[in-house]
Enzyme design. Structure first.
Site, short mmCIF file in Angstrom:
data_model
loop_
_atom_site.label_atom_id
_atom_site.label_comp_id
_atom_site.label_asym_id
_atom_site.label_seq_id
_atom_site.Cartn_x
_atom_site.Cartn_y
_atom_site.Cartn_z
N ASP A 224 0.86 -1.18 0.00
CA ASP A 224 0.00 0.00 0.00
C ASP A 224 0.90 1.23 0.00
O ASP A 224 1.95 1.24 0.62
CB ASP A 224 -1.02 0.00 1.14
CG ASP A 224 -0.40 0.04 2.51
OD1 ASP A 224 -0.24 1.13 3.06
OD2 ASP A 224 -0.09 -1.05 3.04
N ASP B 36 -9.26 4.05 6.60
CA ASP B 36 -8.05 3.93 7.41
C ASP B 36 -8.31 4.65 8.73
O ASP B 36 -8.30 5.87 8.80
CB ASP B 36 -6.89 4.58 6.64
CG ASP B 36 -5.57 4.52 7.41
OD1 ASP B 36 -5.57 4.23 8.61
OD2 ASP B 36 -4.53 4.81 6.79
N GLU C 194 -7.01 5.16 12.36
CA GLU C 194 -5.91 5.03 13.32
C GLU C 194 -5.69 6.33 14.09
O GLU C 194 -4.65 6.53 14.69
CB GLU C 194 -4.63 4.61 12.60
CG GLU C 194 -4.25 5.49 11.42
CD GLU C 194 -3.04 4.97 10.67
OE1 GLU C 194 -1.94 4.99 11.27
OE2 GLU C 194 -3.17 4.56 9.51
#
Length: 250
Positions: free
Chosen positions: A41, A132, A134
């Protein structure tokens, strides 16, 4: 942190098209023989000095898919997103795209920005959209859980596909209070400890993608990059990425 560079789209797109022109193809036809599909990625960090990734070298190294950062927050678009998308498709790699969550900002417009940028998520070689997650944005677990539901619901409505959730075990256990409310979404887990299997939080009974390291090396990508493996939890990768029916795919 990366910053918005909307004007870079034209320059990067022109560079990508100039590389594609002599090829005369849009999809490479050599099927992979890897038992467990793998892939990197990437974001703008893998484009040091403005260089493009050689996605054909990535494919020749045996990788089957790649994830590329599309957007972040309310106003960031990866300036290399378009050339990466074009060239990885030309090389025959399944494409995943992700949005880096900024939960201190409202989720619905972030989902709308992502959906508008990603060039569709339902075509050949397209994996589902990815969130995503986080960064808590200062929200407590209840607030972050609500934010995440709202983002995922909006992205699914806009793209027509069930999103994937990317996270870390410790972040999910703490910032999300190890909630089990999201098990209907496939899990992409980051766990670099070298275990035979990653830790799976939040009540998921399996993982779909596993980010095994953030310091891998792949031909065609300058410097270090994240490496990932697909478990097969969602079935054959070719079907999951809408590759069935393409020449050389099955």
């Amino acid at each position: 942190m990366e910053t918005s560079r909307f004007g870079a789209y034209t320059r990067r797109l022109g560079s990508a098209l100039s590389l594609l022109a002599p090829l005369g193809i849009l999809v490479a036809t050599s099927p992979s023989t890897a038992a467990a599909p793998t892939g990197p990625d990437v974001s703008s960090w893998q484009h040091g000095d403005g260089r493009l990734i050689d996605w054909f070298s990535v494919k020749r190294a045996g990788h089957n898919f790649a994830m590329v950062k599309a957007t972040e927050g309310l106003n960031y678009i990866n300036p290399y997103f378009v050339p990466d998308s074009l060239l990885m498709r030309a090389a025959g790699l399944a494409r995943g795209t992700y949005h880096y969550a900024r939960p201190n900002l409202p989720p619905e417009p972030q989902a709308a920005l992502y959906a508008a940028v990603v060039l569709g998520q339902n075509g050949p070689l397209d994996l589902p959209p990815v969130l995503d997650l986080e960064n808590s944005g200062g929200l407590n677990p209840a607030g972050l859980i609500d934010w995440t539901h709202r983002y995922l619901n909006t992205v699914q409505a806009l793209t027509g596909r069930v999103p994937i959730v990317y996270t870390y075990p410790n972040f999910w256990r703490t910032a999300m209070a190890d909630t089990t409310e999201f098990t209907r979404y496939p899990l992409w887990i980051a766990d670099y400890r070298g275990n035979a299997q990653p830790e799976v939080p939040g009540g998921w009974n399996t993982w779909t993608f596993w980010q095994t390291t953030d310091s891998g090396s792949i031909p065609g990508i300058a410097g270090r990059t994240d490496l990932n493996v697909y478990s097969g939890a969602q079935g054959d990768l070719a079907r999951y990425a809408n590759m069935v029916g393409l020449t050389g795919s099955g």
